[in-house]
Design an enzyme around this catalytic site. Structure first.
Site, mmCIF file in Angstrom:
data_model
loop_
_atom_site.group_PDB
_atom_site.id
_atom_site.type_symbol
_atom_site.label_atom_id
_atom_site.label_comp_id
_atom_site.label_asym_id
_atom_site.label_seq_id
_atom_site.Cartn_x
_atom_site.Cartn_y
_atom_site.Cartn_z
ATOM 1 N N ASP A 120 -8.561 -1.155 0.787
ATOM 2 C CA ASP A 120 -9.129 0.117 1.236
ATOM 3 C C ASP A 120 -9.488 1.094 0.067
ATOM 4 O OD1 ASP A 120 -8.584 -0.567 3.818
ATOM 5 O OD2 ASP A 120 -6.651 0.505 3.948
ATOM 6 N N GLY A 122 0.756 -0.992 0.061
ATOM 7 C CA GLY A 122 -0.132 -0.034 -0.035
ATOM 8 C C GLY A 122 0.821 1.495 -0.075
ATOM 9 N N ARG A 160 -34.645 -3.788 15.716
ATOM 10 C CA ARG A 160 -33.259 -3.152 16.361
ATOM 11 C C ARG A 160 -32.556 -2.251 15.383
ATOM 12 N NH1 ARG A 160 -30.953 -8.809 18.816
ATOM 13 N NH2 ARG A 160 -31.688 -8.614 20.577
ATOM 14 N N ARG A 178 -27.512 -3.203 18.078
ATOM 15 C CA ARG A 178 -26.354 -4.196 18.283
ATOM 16 C C ARG A 178 -25.467 -3.799 17.186
ATOM 17 N NH1 ARG A 178 -28.691 -5.451 21.974
ATOM 18 N NH2 ARG A 178 -29.612 -7.501 22.455
ATOM 19 N N THR A 222 -4.503 -2.874 -1.576
ATOM 20 C CA THR A 222 -5.363 -2.449 -0.417
ATOM 21 C C THR A 222 -6.545 -2.711 -0.699
ATOM 22 O OG1 THR A 222 -5.879 -0.800 1.187
ATOM 23 C CG2 THR A 222 -5.189 -0.042 -1.325
ATOM 24 N N ARG A 229 -9.580 2.655 6.665
ATOM 25 C CA ARG A 229 -8.872 3.541 7.168
ATOM 26 C C ARG A 229 -9.489 5.190 6.890
ATOM 27 N NH1 ARG A 229 -2.670 3.469 5.474
ATOM 28 N NH2 ARG A 229 -3.393 3.816 3.541
ATOM 29 N N ARG A 233 -10.583 -9.142 4.969
ATOM 30 C CA ARG A 233 -9.009 -9.633 4.315
ATOM 31 C C ARG A 233 -9.062 -10.939 4.208
ATOM 32 N NH1 ARG A 233 -5.403 -5.500 7.476
ATOM 33 N NH2 ARG A 233 -4.239 -7.396 8.121
HETATM 34 O O1 F6P Z 1 -5.215 -0.971 5.185
HETATM 35 C C1 F6P Z 1 -5.699 -2.416 5.385
HETATM 36 C C2 F6P Z 1 -6.539 -2.408 6.553
HETATM 37 O O2 F6P Z 1 -7.187 -3.648 6.772
HETATM 38 C C3 F6P Z 1 -7.131 -1.253 7.209
HETATM 39 O O3 F6P Z 1 -8.545 -1.083 6.357
HETATM 40 C C4 F6P Z 1 -7.315 -1.339 8.549
HETATM 41 O O4 F6P Z 1 -7.219 -0.012 9.239
HETATM 42 C C5 F6P Z 1 -5.923 -1.818 8.678
HETATM 43 O O5 F6P Z 1 -5.494 -2.391 7.594
HETATM 44 C C6 F6P Z 1 -5.767 -2.910 10.018
HETATM 45 O O6 F6P Z 1 -4.452 -3.082 10.104
HETATM 46 P P1 F6P Z 1 -4.059 -4.329 11.122
HETATM 47 O O7 F6P Z 1 -4.094 -5.474 10.358
HETATM 48 O O8 F6P Z 1 -2.538 -3.853 11.608
HETATM 49 O O9 F6P Z 1 -5.005 -4.310 12.358
#
Ligand code: F6P
Length: 367
Positions: free
Chosen positions: A148, A123, A183, A285, A146, A192, A294
């Site tokens: 993101d 990234g 709910r 909730r 990424t 991010r 991921r």
């Molecule tokens: O950049 C990818 C990401 O999954 C973000 O969306 C998230 O904020 C971050 O990495 C989480 O990182 P870690 O794996 O260090 O918890």
């Protein structure tokens, strides 16, 4: 002409990394080149002794070693978001933590191993490192990765579609239970400081409210949406909140980090939940999708993009490019200078068609 290239994966993993590795190794092999895999970002070069139980900090990547990995999540090289060679954490004599630049050591290790070019998959952090190494004379091609979708100069990164697909499926599943129990259901997603995952999965999953970093929200407005639905006889509300969502007074929710780690976002959904429960009589909730976004198999599109990036990176090395990144510029993969990528973030344009579409179908952004 025969060449030795190395491949590294850095930062958080994203579905599709293994497909890039396989594609790069197979196309390099066709040219008669040798490929070296670096373990855990650049740690395989900086601290090779840590990897003795695996046979060392680097290892040869052959067509056999990348067989059958296109569809697998994770990365066979390992990855880390600690140990950035540009800002390597060290404990100072007074006990405080400082940082040093170890990029020269990376260059030296590459020379020792006969590495003539590096394909750095990662990234924004990895692209910054790639740029610094290229400036020091190593031939480097970056491959953007990424979930993101926040990298500039490429219209897509692999992993994003997979994360959106998964998040949408989860939101779909929450509708029936939210309705059955009347709910408010909050779904916190990653991303991010960019709201792409929240925006795409929230619209596709027909959320009622989507809170993203680019559009600061007020709790009054979120509650107004819940009440509006109540008054219409819809006694449940689905809210998708990005982990980096900011309130109108600029508050972003963060959690503690360990040494050498960037600021970690977290807790946005929980804070919202407490506010809603305090201000309404609605049972609420929270589901934090976290790292599930991921994991798993990359979608077919993400695999294809990753395979294209891997082969394009090797092509770029052969054509003599350096200090550059492969990028999707539909319908082609192009080469863009790394200097144009670092320190910029691709965020959701607040007047884009997609945001307007969401508003026009009744989704609130809490603004
Ligand atoms: O950049 C990818 C990401 O999954 C973000 O969306 C998230 O904020 C971050 O990495 C989480 O990182 P870690 O794996 O260090 O918890």
């Amino acid at each position: 002409m025969s060449k030795t290239i190395a491949i590294s994966t850095g930062g958080g993993d994203a579905p599709g990394l293994n497909a890039v590795i396989r594609s790069a190794v197979l196309s390099a092999h066709q040219k008669g080149w040798k490929c070296i895999g670096i373990r855990n970002g650049f740690n395989g070069l900086l601290s090779p002794d840590e990897f003795t139980k695996y046979g060392g900090g680097t290892f040869e990547l052959t067509p056999e070693s990348v067989r059958g990995i296109t569809h697998l999540g994770g990365t066979i090289l390992g990855t880390t978001n600690k140990g950035n060679p540009l800002h390597y954490p060290i404990k100072k004599d007074d006990g405080t933590i400082g940082e040093i630049d170890r990029t020269e050591e990376v260059i030296d290790a590459c020379k020792t191993l006969g590495i003539e070019a590096l394909i750095s998959i990662g990234g924004d952090g990895s692209m910054e490192i790639a740029h610094a190494l290229a400036q020091k004379g190593l031939q480097v091609i970056g491959v953007p990765k990424t979930i993101d979708n926040d990298l500039e100069k490429t219209s897509a990164t692999f992993g994003f579609e997979t994360a959106v697909e998964f998040s949408t499926n989860c939101i779909d599943r929450l509708h029936s239970t939210a309705e059955a129990h009347e709910r408010v259901m909050i779904v916190e997603v990653m991303g991010r400081y960019a709201g792409w995952i929240a925006l795409h999965s929230g619209i596709a999953g027909t959320a009622d409210c989507i809170l993203i970093p680019e559009i600061p929200y007020s709790i009054d407005s979120v509650i107004a949406k819940i009440n509006e639905r109540e008054n219409k006889g819809h006694h449940f509300t689905i809210i998708v909140i990005a982990e980096g969502a900011a309130t109108k007074d600029g508050q972003v929710s963060t959690i503690e980090t360990s040494i050498g780690q960037a600021i970690r976002l977290g807790g946005a959904g929980e804070k919202l939940l407490h506010q809603i429960e305090k201000r309404t009589s609605k049972e609420t909730r929270l589901v934090v999708l976290g790292h599930l976004q991921r994991g798993g198999m990359p979608t077919a599109n993400d695999r294809l993009l990753a395979l294209r990036f891997g082969a394009s990176a090797v092509r770029a090395v052969e054509e003599g490019h350096s200090d550059a990144m492969v990028a999707l510029d539909p319908p082609d993969v192009k080469i863009v200078p790394l200097s144009e990528i670092t320190k910029q973030m691709k965020r959701v344009p607040v007047n884009s068609d997609i945001v307007r579409t969401a508003r026009e179908i009744g989704i609130s952004f809490g603004d």
